[in-house]
Enzyme design. Structure first.
Site, PDB file in Angstrom:
ATOM      1  N   CYS A   1      -2.142   8.406   4.771  1.00  0.00           N
ATOM      2  CA  CYS A   1      -2.115   7.974   3.428  1.00  0.00           C
ATOM      3  C   CYS A   1      -3.414   8.351   2.820  1.00  0.00           C
ATOM      4  O   CYS A   1      -3.453   8.503   1.502  1.00  0.00           O
ATOM      5  CB  CYS A   1      -1.657   6.612   3.234  1.00  0.00           C
ATOM      6  SG  CYS A   1      -2.674   5.235   3.889  1.00  0.00           S
TER       7      CYS A   1
ATOM      8  N   GLU B   1       0.715  -1.212  -0.049  1.00  0.00           N
ATOM      9  CA  GLU B   1       0.040   0.024   0.032  1.00  0.00           C
ATOM     10  C   GLU B   1       0.813   1.074   0.025  1.00  0.00           C
ATOM     11  O   GLU B   1       1.677   1.344   0.639  1.00  0.00           O
ATOM     12  CB  GLU B   1      -0.829  -0.067   1.130  1.00  0.00           C
ATOM     13  CG  GLU B   1      -1.972   1.061   1.280  1.00  0.00           C
ATOM     14  CD  GLU B   1      -1.494   2.462   1.529  1.00  0.00           C
ATOM     15  OE1 GLU B   1      -1.357   3.181   0.828  1.00  0.00           O
ATOM     16  OE2 GLU B   1      -1.732   2.599   2.617  1.00  0.00           O
TER      17      GLU B   1
END
Length: 522
Positions: A320, A286
């Site tokens: 994020c 990720e």
């Protein structure tokens, strides 16, 4: 209905949460300055090299001395995990699930102490810290429940239509072996605990390397796993710099698979490495986001303001999934900007352990220094700073990494619309219409999260065309943030993910397994 803590419900908690958090914070302050060991093959092992970590809230606060692994420790941890794997993969699913639930029980018992430590180590406010601790607990419970309910993904298939024989077929999912987990500094517990739980329940053994900036969270996770009684070697905890310990772990050929959370550049480097060699190995990476929110002419501006501020400036923009690009219909831009400016003035910055403080420091000295660099770049390259823009250096801010939440308006071609800053800096650009906004939102190599405020027809168009793995529409709790296990699966598209499969989704656990077709003829 009893209170359930999630990132969507954390804005109005019961009084008891505050009381228990404050008691835990008092306990953790008394424990500061301790020695924290590695955990390899069931043993807590101090190392010769120690790293003294200080709090980003006040650099005078010494959190403790944390053992730093050597390349030899990496080899030992992988060897321990490899030796433990045959017995662990043979452990019945029900027993593995029982042990993971036991980890969750230990974490639940310590949830307030863990949250207090996250505040001191990362700089999260009390509710963000409690949210991360509880999220990690929910990962362990959810993955145990899901894998057990799926019977370990063992599926009978129809017999072959043969005369004179009985030909039985099955699809069986099998673990890979030693699984590495490399976690980031911003969610050092949840983005360690989530993949650790997934790897363990599916029968892999684990070597975890935490971010060197935030090793305390990984050590607390190791404590809970140790106390839950998992066999030696099944889980191992390392701390050290990515450039040496992380590289040594990635380069060990005995590591069968890896989960990495971090930058796009490092994630792609690991992905290419695991795809090479004699055969490809699984890499779940990720790799961040440059997340966009669209506000149309039909939007509820008050709701949009609440969601935008929470998403862009929560945890000082160090998510994020944080909102960093805002595209606003020109017809409502001035009205939204005025509301945002007013809301930002109300944000209380300071010691995040205090109840009335919403925004704590950034976590690292690198982020603190980057803030001033980006503000200078905004000013030099044609952006207008609407609110914020200052690093806070005086008074009770003098010993921490505090900065102001910042809103800047710039043309869409400004280079910082393309750079993941990981700071509380929100870029705004006016657009002609929703089609124009979608073009700009999709003009990014990353595609993690996205949000939209508008009418029902606006939302339908948004969902049809947006290129992001997680979407939120008209959400006051966070324009682009707030996924929770069991409620919102979390995955990126394009350069935000190597798999496109979501954390805590129907498809996540299968990534930690490989399929074997079995035919047995009687």
């Amino acid at each position: 209905m009893s209170y359930t803590l999630t990132y969507a419900t954390m804005f109005d908690p019961p009084e008891s949460l505050h009381e228990q958090y404050e008691q835990a914070m008092a306990r953790q302050r008394q424990r500061l300055g301790g020695l924290h060991a590695l955990h390899i093959d069931g043993l807590d092992l101090p190392s010769q090299h120690l790293d003294l970590r200080r709090s980003p809230v006040d650099r005078r606060w010494e959190l403790g001395e944390f053992s730093v692994a050597s390349p030899i420790d990496v080899t030992s941890a992988v060897s321990a995990a490899r030796a433990a794997w045959p017995a662990w993969r043979a452990t019945p699913v029900a027993e593995r699930a029982r042990l993971l639930r036991r980890v969750a029980e230990w974490m639940q018992e310590r949830v307030f102490d863990i949250a207090a430590a996250l505040t001191l180590e990362v700089g999260k406010n009390r509710m963000e810290a409690l949210g991360e601790a509880q999220e990690t607990i929910d990962f362990f419970r959810l993955y145990a429940d899901e894998f057990e309910a799926a019977d370990g993904l063992d599926r009978p298939l129809p017999d072959d239509p043969l005369r004179g024989f009985s030909s039985h077929n099955r699809s069986v999912m099998r673990p890979y072996g030693v699984w590495a987990v490399i976690s980031p500094f911003n969610f050092p517990l949840a983005l360690a605990g989530g993949p650790v739980a997934a790897a363990l329940i599916t029968g892999n053994t684990v070597v975890l390397k935490t971010a060197s900036e935030t090793p305390w969270a990984g050590r607390m996770l190791a404590d809970c796993i140790r106390d839950a009684g998992l066999p030696p070697g099944v889980f191992n905890y390392l701390n050290g710099q990515g450039a040496d310990i992380g590289v040594a772990l990635v380069n060990d050929p005995r590591v069968a698979g890896i989960t990495f959370t971090g930058s796009h550049a490092v994630g792609m480097q690991i992905h290419r490495h695991f795809s090479g060699g004699h055969y490809p190995r699984p890499c779940i990476a990720e790799m961040g986001g440059k997340n966009a929110c669209i506000v149309t002419a039909q939007a509820d501006l008050d709701r949009a303001t609440l969601g935008i501020v929470r998403s862009a400036f929560g945890m000082s923009g160090q998510k994020c999934s944080a909102l960093s690009r805002l595209y606003v219909d020109a017809r409502v831009a001035d009205g939204l900007i005025g509301r945002l400016r007013d809301a930002m003035r109300e944000l209380r910055i300071g010691d995040p352990s205090l109840r009335n403080v919403w925004m704590g420091p950034v976590t690292t000295s690198k982020a603190y220094n980057n803030f001033s660099r980006y503000i200078d770049q905004l000013s030099r390259q044609g952006a207008k700073i609407i609110a914020g823009g200052e690093a806070l250096r005086d008074g009770h801010f003098a010993h921490g990494y505090f900065v102001q939440p910042t809103l800047a308006e710039a043309p869409p071609e400004h280079p910082l619309f393309a750079e993941e800053m990981f700071l509380p800096i929100l870029m705004l650009s006016r657009v002609n219409n929703l089609t124009h906004a979608l073009q700009l939102a999709n003009d990014s190599p990353l595609g993690l999260t996205a949000g939209c405020y508008g009418s029902a027809s606006d939302i339908a168009q948004f969902h049809e065309h947006i290129e992001a793995g997680v979407t939120y529409a008209n959400r006051p709790h966070g324009a682009t943030t707030g996924a929770w296990p069991g409620y919102q699966p979390f995955a990126g598209w394009k350069g935000s993910s190597t798999t496109g499969k979501a954390i805590a989704s129907f498809y996540y656990l299968a990534q930690y397994l490989r399929e074997q077709s079995r035919t047995v003829v009687d």
